[in-house]
Design a protein around this motif. Structure first.
Motif, PDB file in Angstrom:
ATOM      1  N   VAL A 220     -68.151  41.570  -4.764  1.00 33.01           N
ATOM      2  CA  VAL A 220     -69.057  42.464  -4.059  1.00 33.01           C
ATOM      3  C   VAL A 220     -70.092  41.682  -3.272  1.00 33.01           C
ATOM      4  CG1 VAL A 220     -70.604  42.686  -6.048  1.00 33.01           C
ATOM      5  CG2 VAL A 220     -70.578  44.466  -4.299  1.00 33.01           C
ATOM      6  N   TRP A 221     -70.522  40.511  -3.791  1.00 36.70           N
ATOM      7  CA  TRP A 221     -71.558  39.753  -3.107  1.00 36.70           C
ATOM      8  C   TRP A 221     -71.048  39.123  -1.824  1.00 36.70           C
ATOM      9  CZ3 TRP A 221     -75.856  41.411  -4.629  1.00 36.70           C
ATOM     10  CH2 TRP A 221     -76.050  41.784  -5.966  1.00 36.70           C
ATOM     11  N   LEU A 222     -69.807  38.678  -1.813  1.00 40.59           N
ATOM     12  CA  LEU A 222     -69.253  38.136  -0.568  1.00 40.59           C
ATOM     13  C   LEU A 222     -69.060  39.248   0.472  1.00 40.59           C
ATOM     14  CD1 LEU A 222     -66.685  35.449  -1.789  1.00 40.59           C
ATOM     15  CD2 LEU A 222     -68.840  35.089  -0.558  1.00 40.59           C
ATOM     16  N   PHE A 223     -68.621  40.406   0.028  1.00 43.22           N
ATOM     17  CA  PHE A 223     -68.528  41.536   0.957  1.00 43.22           C
ATOM     18  C   PHE A 223     -69.918  41.930   1.455  1.00 43.22           C
ATOM     19  CE2 PHE A 223     -64.266  42.383  -0.909  1.00 43.22           C
ATOM     20  CZ  PHE A 223     -63.555  42.493   0.280  1.00 43.22           C
TER      21      PHE A 223
ATOM     22  N   VAL B 113     -62.108  49.759   3.810  1.00 40.52           N
ATOM     23  CA  VAL B 113     -62.393  50.318   2.489  1.00 40.52           C
ATOM     24  C   VAL B 113     -61.270  49.991   1.513  1.00 40.52           C
ATOM     25  CG1 VAL B 113     -62.721  52.457   1.203  1.00 40.52           C
ATOM     26  CG2 VAL B 113     -63.866  52.140   3.399  1.00 40.52           C
ATOM     27  N   LEU B 114     -60.028  50.076   1.965  1.00 40.55           N
ATOM     28  CA  LEU B 114     -58.897  49.764   1.089  1.00 40.55           C
ATOM     29  C   LEU B 114     -58.907  48.300   0.664  1.00 40.55           C
ATOM     30  CD1 LEU B 114     -55.967  51.750   2.742  1.00 40.55           C
ATOM     31  CD2 LEU B 114     -57.135  52.245   0.582  1.00 40.55           C
ATOM     32  N   LEU B 115     -59.309  47.402   1.554  1.00 42.52           N
ATOM     33  CA  LEU B 115     -59.368  45.988   1.199  1.00 42.52           C
ATOM     34  C   LEU B 115     -60.415  45.748   0.116  1.00 42.52           C
ATOM     35  CD1 LEU B 115     -58.532  43.044   1.719  1.00 42.52           C
ATOM     36  CD2 LEU B 115     -60.265  42.958   3.531  1.00 42.52           C
ATOM     37  N   MET B 116     -61.575  46.361   0.271  1.00 40.44           N
ATOM     38  CA  MET B 116     -62.607  46.208  -0.758  1.00 40.44           C
ATOM     39  C   MET B 116     -62.142  46.794  -2.087  1.00 40.44           C
ATOM     40  SD  MET B 116     -66.277  46.750   1.195  1.00 40.44           S
ATOM     41  CE  MET B 116     -65.846  48.140   2.247  1.00 40.44           C
ATOM     42  N   SER B 117     -61.487  47.943  -2.030  1.00 38.41           N
ATOM     43  CA  SER B 117     -60.984  48.560  -3.255  1.00 38.41           C
ATOM     44  C   SER B 117     -59.911  47.701  -3.915  1.00 38.41           C
ATOM     45  CB  SER B 117     -60.421  49.951  -2.933  1.00 38.41           C
ATOM     46  OG  SER B 117     -59.907  50.567  -4.083  1.00 38.41           O
TER      47      SER B 117
ATOM     48  N   LEU C 199     -63.686  46.356  -5.900  1.00 40.88           N
ATOM     49  CA  LEU C 199     -64.945  47.068  -5.721  1.00 40.88           C
ATOM     50  C   LEU C 199     -64.757  48.553  -6.014  1.00 40.88           C
ATOM     51  CD1 LEU C 199     -65.451  44.386  -4.114  1.00 40.88           C
ATOM     52  CD2 LEU C 199     -66.964  45.727  -2.640  1.00 40.88           C
ATOM     53  N   ASP C 200     -65.735  49.152  -6.705  1.00 43.56           N
ATOM     54  CA  ASP C 200     -65.681  50.595  -6.902  1.00 43.56           C
ATOM     55  C   ASP C 200     -66.421  51.288  -5.763  1.00 43.56           C
ATOM     56  OD1 ASP C 200     -68.454  50.499  -7.442  1.00 43.56           O
ATOM     57  OD2 ASP C 200     -68.101  50.239  -9.584  1.00 43.56           O
ATOM     58  N   LEU C 201     -66.437  52.627  -5.784  1.00 48.40           N
ATOM     59  CA  LEU C 201     -67.030  53.371  -4.665  1.00 48.40           C
ATOM     60  C   LEU C 201     -68.532  53.102  -4.536  1.00 48.40           C
ATOM     61  CD1 LEU C 201     -65.199  56.814  -4.891  1.00 48.40           C
ATOM     62  CD2 LEU C 201     -64.864  54.983  -3.221  1.00 48.40           C
ATOM     63  N   GLY C 202     -69.221  52.912  -5.670  1.00 48.53           N
ATOM     64  CA  GLY C 202     -70.642  52.613  -5.609  1.00 48.53           C
ATOM     65  C   GLY C 202     -70.907  51.281  -4.930  1.00 48.53           C
ATOM     66  N   GLU C 203     -70.098  50.281  -5.242  1.00 47.06           N
ATOM     67  CA  GLU C 203     -70.265  48.964  -4.624  1.00 47.06           C
ATOM     68  C   GLU C 203     -69.888  49.000  -3.146  1.00 47.06           C
ATOM     69  OE1 GLU C 203     -69.408  46.091  -8.498  1.00 47.06           O
ATOM     70  OE2 GLU C 203     -67.729  46.941  -7.360  1.00 47.06           O
ATOM     71  N   ILE C 204     -68.856  49.769  -2.819  1.00 46.32           N
ATOM     72  CA  ILE C 204     -68.497  49.925  -1.409  1.00 46.32           C
ATOM     73  C   ILE C 204     -69.636  50.579  -0.645  1.00 46.32           C
ATOM     74  CG2 ILE C 204     -66.932  51.119   0.171  1.00 46.32           C
ATOM     75  CD1 ILE C 204     -64.725  50.729  -1.940  1.00 46.32           C
ATOM     76  N   GLY C 205     -70.294  51.559  -1.261  1.00 40.98           N
ATOM     77  CA  GLY C 205     -71.454  52.181  -0.626  1.00 40.98           C
ATOM     78  C   GLY C 205     -72.594  51.205  -0.420  1.00 40.98           C
TER      79      GLY C 205
ATOM     80  N   SER D 184     -70.321  37.998  14.526  1.00 43.53           N
ATOM     81  CA  SER D 184     -69.205  38.903  14.238  1.00 43.53           C
ATOM     82  C   SER D 184     -67.990  38.142  13.738  1.00 43.53           C
ATOM     83  CB  SER D 184     -68.846  39.696  15.501  1.00 43.53           C
ATOM     84  OG  SER D 184     -67.743  40.548  15.270  1.00 43.53           O
ATOM     85  N   ALA D 185     -67.661  37.045  14.416  1.00 46.17           N
ATOM     86  CA  ALA D 185     -66.503  36.249  14.006  1.00 46.17           C
ATOM     87  C   ALA D 185     -66.680  35.695  12.593  1.00 46.17           C
ATOM     88  CB  ALA D 185     -66.271  35.115  15.006  1.00 46.17           C
ATOM     89  N   VAL D 186     -67.866  35.152  12.311  1.00 46.74           N
ATOM     90  CA  VAL D 186     -68.122  34.588  10.979  1.00 46.74           C
ATOM     91  C   VAL D 186     -68.087  35.681   9.919  1.00 46.74           C
ATOM     92  CG1 VAL D 186     -69.807  33.405   9.542  1.00 46.74           C
ATOM     93  CG2 VAL D 186     -69.430  32.650  11.900  1.00 46.74           C
ATOM     94  N   GLY D 187     -68.683  36.838  10.211  1.00 44.33           N
ATOM     95  CA  GLY D 187     -68.691  37.928   9.255  1.00 44.33           C
ATOM     96  C   GLY D 187     -67.301  38.415   8.905  1.00 44.33           C
ATOM     97  N   LEU D 188     -66.414  38.470   9.894  1.00 44.34           N
ATOM     98  CA  LEU D 188     -65.044  38.917   9.638  1.00 44.34           C
ATOM     99  C   LEU D 188     -64.258  37.877   8.845  1.00 44.34           C
ATOM    100  CD1 LEU D 188     -64.317  40.613  13.053  1.00 44.34           C
ATOM    101  CD2 LEU D 188     -64.479  41.743  10.842  1.00 44.34           C
ATOM    102  N   VAL D 189     -64.512  36.612   9.085  1.00 49.54           N
ATOM    103  CA  VAL D 189     -63.860  35.572   8.282  1.00 49.54           C
ATOM    104  C   VAL D 189     -64.284  35.689   6.823  1.00 49.54           C
ATOM    105  CG1 VAL D 189     -63.746  33.080   7.855  1.00 49.54           C
ATOM    106  CG2 VAL D 189     -63.521  33.953  10.187  1.00 49.54           C
ATOM    107  N   VAL D 190     -65.602  35.871   6.594  1.00 45.89           N
ATOM    108  CA  VAL D 190     -66.091  36.039   5.218  1.00 45.89           C
ATOM    109  C   VAL D 190     -65.474  37.274   4.582  1.00 45.89           C
ATOM    110  CG1 VAL D 190     -68.136  36.436   3.797  1.00 45.89           C
ATOM    111  CG2 VAL D 190     -68.243  34.835   5.713  1.00 45.89           C
ATOM    112  N   MET D 191     -65.360  38.355   5.343  1.00 46.70           N
ATOM    113  CA  MET D 191     -64.777  39.584   4.818  1.00 46.70           C
ATOM    114  C   MET D 191     -63.307  39.391   4.449  1.00 46.70           C
ATOM    115  SD  MET D 191     -64.547  43.307   6.669  1.00 46.70           S
ATOM    116  CE  MET D 191     -63.593  44.635   5.935  1.00 46.70           C
ATOM    117  N   ALA D 192     -62.561  38.676   5.277  1.00 49.60           N
ATOM    118  CA  ALA D 192     -61.140  38.451   5.000  1.00 49.60           C
ATOM    119  C   ALA D 192     -60.940  37.621   3.743  1.00 49.60           C
ATOM    120  CB  ALA D 192     -60.489  37.764   6.195  1.00 49.60           C
TER     121      ALA D 192
END
Length: 433
Positions: A93-96, A29-33, A37-43, A80-88
Motif C-alpha cells: 500500500v505504501w508504494l502505491f 484498481v484491479l492491479l492494486m487488488s 490492497l483492500d477497498l479501504g487502502e485503495i481509497g 508522471s513517468a516515474v509515478g507509473l513505473v513505481v505503480m507498475a
C-alpha cells in the motif's frame, strides 16, 4: 511559429499527456487488488492523489507563469513517468501511495501550462483577436482520443496476454510510463518559448541564485494576483464556479457507474471490462463534442448560449442515466453507454466555450494560474461529492444520487445568465533584465 503549427504541436502534446492516464484507468484498481490492497487502502491511495492536486494546484500554476510553460510541463511529464513505473512495480500500500503522490504532482504541474502555451502562441501569431475555439477544440479532441484508445487498450490487453494475472495487469501501466516519457520528449522539442533573460554580471552561480530568488518571490505574488483576479472579476468567478459543479457531476458518474455495471454483469471483473468500453464511449463523445463546439457556438450566436444549452443537455442525459437503474442486463448497459455519450459530448461543448470565455478575461502573465484555479475548483467539487456519496446513495440509491446531481448541474447554468462583459487584451509576461 504559424497558427497551424501551434495547433499541431498543441494537439500532439495533449495526446501524449493524456495517453498514460487512459492506459492505467481500467486495470488500476484491479492491479492494486491483485497485489493485496483492500477497498479501504485503495481509497487511501486515491485520496492521496486528490489531496496532492488540491495542495499543489495553485503553486504549480503560478510557477508556470513565472518560469515558463514548457519547463513546468516537462517536469510534470517526468513525474508522471516515474509515478507509473513505481505503480507498475508496487507490491504494498505504501508504494502505491508513493505512486499516487507522484501522479498527483504530475497532474498539478500539467493542468494549465499546455493550454496557456497554445493561447500565447496563437496570440503571437495572429494577435489578441484570434479565434481560440478551433485550436482548443483540436487539443480537446486529441486528449479525448488518447483517453479513448488508452482505456480500451488498458482494458483489453490484460485479457489477451498469457501469463501471471498480476503481470498482465501491470503491462498497460508500463505502456503508460513509456507514453509519459514520449510526452516529455515532445514537450521539450515541440513547445519553444522565448529565452528568459537572467541577471547580468557576476558568476554563473550568483546568477542562478538570483534567479531562484526571483522565482521564490514571484510565484506567491503571481498566485495572489491570479486568485484576486478570479475573486474581483464577478464574471470570471462565475465561470470558475461552474467548474466546481462539473467536478461534482464527473465524480458522481465516474465513481458510481463501475458499481452499477458490476451489479448488471454480476461480477467485479466483467463489470470492469464493460466499464472500459462505456468509458471509451464517453471519451469518444468528448472528441465529438469538442469538434462540434465551434459550430454550436456559431449556430446559437454566442458562447454563453452554447454553454447553457450544453449544460441542459448534460443534465437531461444524467437524468436519463438515473432512470436507467430500472433496467437490467444488456438494456441497462446500453442505456448507460448512450447516457455516457450524451453527457460527455455536452460537457465537452460547455468546457470548450467556457474556456474561451475565461481566456478572454485573463492576461497572459496570469493565464496558467487562473487555469489552475479552474482545475482546483473541479477537484474541490469532486471531493465534496465523493465525501457525500455514502450518505446520498444510502438515502437515495444510485439513481436518486444521479438525479440530484442532475438538478444541481442544471441550476449551475444560471451562472451564465447576464454574464458581466469584460475582455482583457493579452499582454506578454514581464521579463527581468
Amino acid at each position: 511559429m504559424s497558427a497551424a503549427s501551434a495547433r499541431r504541436r498543441y494537439a500532439l502534446v495533449q495526446f501524449l499527456m493524456w495517453l498514460p492516464p487512459g492506459l492505467m484507468m481500467a486495470p488500476m484498481v484491479l492491479l492494486m487488488s491483485a497485489r493485496g490492497l483492500d477497498l479501504g487502502e485503495i481509497g487511501l491511495v486515491g485520496a492521496a492523489y486528490s489531496v496532492t492536486i488540491v495542495v499543489l494546484e495553485l503553486p504549480t500554476g503560478g510557477l508556470a507563469d513565472v518560469v515558463g510553460r514548457r519547463t513546468v510541463l516537462a517536469v510534470g511529464t517526468g513525474f508522471s513517468a516515474v509515478g507509473l513505473v513505481v505503480m507498475a512495480l508496487a507490491d504494498s500500500v505504501w508504494l502505491f501511495f508513493v505512486a499516487s503522490l507522484f501522479k498527483g504532482v504530475a497532474r498539478a504541474l500539467s493542468s494549465g501550462p499546455a493550454q496557456a502555451w497554445y493561447v500565447d502562441a496563437l496570440h503571437a501569431a495572429e494577435g489578441p483577436d484570434a479565434d481560440l475555439k478551433p485550436g482548443l477544440a483540436v487539443g480537446s479532441a486529441a486528449s479525448s482520443t488518447a483517453l479513448l484508445g488508452g482505456v480500451l487498450a488498458g482494458g483489453l490487453v490484460p485479457l489477451v496476454l498469457p501469463g501471471d494475472e498480476v503481470l498482465r495487469l501491470s503491462v498497460p501501466v508500463w505502456c503508460g510510463a513509456v507514453a509519459a516519457a514520449a510526452a516529455l520528449v515532445a514537450v521539450v522539442v515541440a513547445m519553444p518559448e522565448p529565452r528568459r533573460s537572467t541577471s547580468r554580471g557576476g558568476p554563473a552561480r550568483s546568477r542562478a541564485a538570483a534567479r531562484l530568488g526571483e522565482i521564490l518571490t514571484d510565484v506567491p505574488l503571481t498566485i495572489r494576483d491570479g486568485f484576486h483576479m478570479a475573486v474581483r472579476d464577478r464574471g470570471l468567478a462565475r465561470l470558475l464556479l461552474v467548474s466546481a459543479a462539473g467536478g461534482m457531476m464527473l465524480a458522481a458518474i465516474e465513481t458510481l457507474t463501475p458499481v452499477r455495471l458490476a451489479e448488471l454483469t454480476g461480477r467485479l471483473e466483467s463489470g470492469s471490462t464493460v466499464y472500459a468500453f462505456v468509458a471509451a464511449v464517453g471519451f469518444a463523445a468528448n472528441a465529438v463534442g469538442s469538434s462540434v463546439a465551434p459550430l454550436v457556438a456559431r449556430l446559437l450566436r454566442t458562447s454563453t448560449r452554447a454553454a447553457v444549452a450544453a449544460i441542459a443537455v448534460a443534465a437531461a442525459s444524467l437524468g436519463g442515466l438515473a432512470a436507467s437503474v430500472a433496467l437490467s442486463g444488456t438494456a441497462g448497459i446500453v442505456a448507460a453507454g448512450v447516457a455516457y455519450f450524451l453527457v460527455f459530448a455536452a460537457l465537452s461543448v460547455e468546457e470548450l466555450v467556457r474556456g474561451e470565455l475565461i481566456h478572454l478575461r485573463v492576461e497572459s502573465a496570469r493565464r496558467a494560474t487562473v487555469m489552475s484555479v479552474d482545475s482546483l475548483q473541479l477537484q474541490f467539487g469532486g471531493l465534496l461529492i465523493t465525501l457525500g456519496l455514502g450518505p446520498l446513495t444510502t438515502g437515495l440509491g444510485i439513481g436518486g444520487t444521479w438525479a440530484a446531481v442532475a438538478v444541481l448541474i442544471l441550476v449551475s447554468s444560471l451562472l451564465f445568465v447576464r454574464l458581466p462583459a469584460r475582455r482583457v487584451v493579452p499582454v506578454p509576461a514581464p521579463t527581468r533584465t
